[in-house]
Motif scaffolding. Structure first.
Motif, PDB file in Angstrom:
ATOM      1  N   CYS A  14       0.872  -1.172   0.000  1.00 43.34           N
ATOM      2  CA  CYS A  14       0.000   0.000   0.000  1.00 43.34           C
ATOM      3  C   CYS A  14       0.907   1.220   0.000  1.00 43.34           C
ATOM      4  O   CYS A  14       1.770   1.362   0.868  1.00 43.34           O
ATOM      5  CB  CYS A  14      -0.908   0.005   1.222  1.00 43.34           C
ATOM      6  N   LEU A  24       4.661   8.905  -3.392  1.00 45.09           N
ATOM      7  CA  LEU A  24       3.972   7.804  -2.720  1.00 45.09           C
ATOM      8  C   LEU A  24       5.005   6.966  -1.963  1.00 45.09           C
ATOM      9  O   LEU A  24       6.014   6.560  -2.539  1.00 45.09           O
ATOM     10  CB  LEU A  24       3.234   6.933  -3.734  1.00 45.09           C
ATOM     11  N   ASP A 111     -12.011   3.438  -4.883  1.00 48.90           N
ATOM     12  CA  ASP A 111     -12.258   2.491  -5.974  1.00 48.90           C
ATOM     13  C   ASP A 111     -11.670   1.152  -5.564  1.00 48.90           C
ATOM     14  O   ASP A 111     -10.513   1.084  -5.136  1.00 48.90           O
ATOM     15  CB  ASP A 111     -11.589   2.933  -7.276  1.00 48.90           C
ATOM     16  N   THR A 122      -7.894   2.050  -4.393  1.00 47.19           N
ATOM     17  CA  THR A 122      -7.301   3.371  -4.532  1.00 47.19           C
ATOM     18  C   THR A 122      -8.198   4.372  -3.824  1.00 47.19           C
ATOM     19  O   THR A 122      -9.395   4.449  -4.105  1.00 47.19           O
ATOM     20  CB  THR A 122      -7.148   3.769  -6.010  1.00 47.19           C
ATOM     21  N   ARG A 124      -8.783   8.414  -2.942  1.00 49.32           N
ATOM     22  CA  ARG A 124      -8.433   9.741  -3.460  1.00 49.32           C
ATOM     23  C   ARG A 124      -9.045  10.829  -2.587  1.00 49.32           C
ATOM     24  O   ARG A 124     -10.191  10.722  -2.167  1.00 49.32           O
ATOM     25  CB  ARG A 124      -8.940   9.901  -4.889  1.00 49.32           C
ATOM     26  N   TYR A 147      -6.775  13.476  -6.194  1.00 48.81           N
ATOM     27  CA  TYR A 147      -5.414  12.939  -6.319  1.00 48.81           C
ATOM     28  C   TYR A 147      -5.323  11.681  -5.469  1.00 48.81           C
ATOM     29  O   TYR A 147      -6.006  11.551  -4.452  1.00 48.81           O
ATOM     30  CB  TYR A 147      -4.342  13.961  -5.932  1.00 48.81           C
ATOM     31  N   ASP A 148      -4.499  10.725  -5.902  1.00 46.71           N
ATOM     32  CA  ASP A 148      -4.324   9.466  -5.186  1.00 46.71           C
ATOM     33  C   ASP A 148      -3.651   9.712  -3.842  1.00 46.71           C
ATOM     34  O   ASP A 148      -2.590  10.336  -3.791  1.00 46.71           O
ATOM     35  CB  ASP A 148      -3.476   8.482  -5.988  1.00 46.71           C
ATOM     36  N   VAL A 151      -2.723   3.786  -2.627  1.00 53.48           N
ATOM     37  CA  VAL A 151      -2.854   2.835  -3.733  1.00 53.48           C
ATOM     38  C   VAL A 151      -2.381   1.480  -3.204  1.00 53.48           C
ATOM     39  O   VAL A 151      -1.196   1.286  -2.960  1.00 53.48           O
ATOM     40  CB  VAL A 151      -2.019   3.264  -4.956  1.00 53.48           C
TER      41      VAL A 151
END
Length: 160
Positions: A14, A24, A111, A122, A124, A147-148, A151
């Motif tokens: 993750c 990230l 999502d 994901t 956001r 924006y992410d 993930v």
């Protein structure tokens, strides 16, 4: 959802970031998907925050109304506490897309893809246009919209 035994444990990574210009930061993660009848499931997961350490979360998704409409509740020890966040969205095949609001006009979307031996999620953050006016003058450029933030990709252990 794809046919699978329940509960269904998966492991992977993750990646997390707080701000859209941050990289990230990836860490180990695991999740368990548990079906609830034909129309619902829970996804419980762990992830590692780069500063605050191990975190946990759960998403409860239910219903397949007209047009694939679903409702969900999110709890996450870092993102969403002390209460639940209510989310609404749709299910299409093995995918679920839900979203909600917080602080009146900020948004949050999740999502989930439940295909095959892989589960992905994901999350956001959705920045409202009004927030851009309150940015400090020396802050990096930022635009309104999603924006992410997280993930995650988890895979089942393949045997034999």
């Amino acid at each position: 959802m794809s046919a699978r035994t329940s509960p269904y444990a998966v492991h992977g990574t993750c990646a997390f970031r707080l701000m859209p210009n941050d990289p990230l930061a990836e860490g180990s993660s695991s999740a368990t998907l548990t079906t609830i009848g034909d129309q619902g499931f829970t996804l419980t997961y762990t992830w590692v925050h780069p500063t605050d350490g191990e975190q946990q979360g759960a998403l409860l998704v239910g219903g397949t109304g007209e047009g694939g409409a679903v409702e969900a509740s999110l709890f996450d020890t870092w993102h969403q506490q002390p209460g639940l966040m209510s989310l609404h969205g749709t299910r299409s095949g093995d995918g679920v897309a839900v979203g909600g609001t917080y602080l009146q006009e900020w948004g949050w979307s999740v999502d989930i893809d439940l295909m095959g031996h892989e589960v992905s999620m994901t999350m956001r953050n959705v920045v409202p246009e009004s927030a851009l006016a309150s940015l400090p003058p020396d802050s990096p450029p930022m635009s309104a919209g999603p924006y992410d933030v997280m993930v995650a990709v988890w895979r089942a252990a393949m045997t034999g």
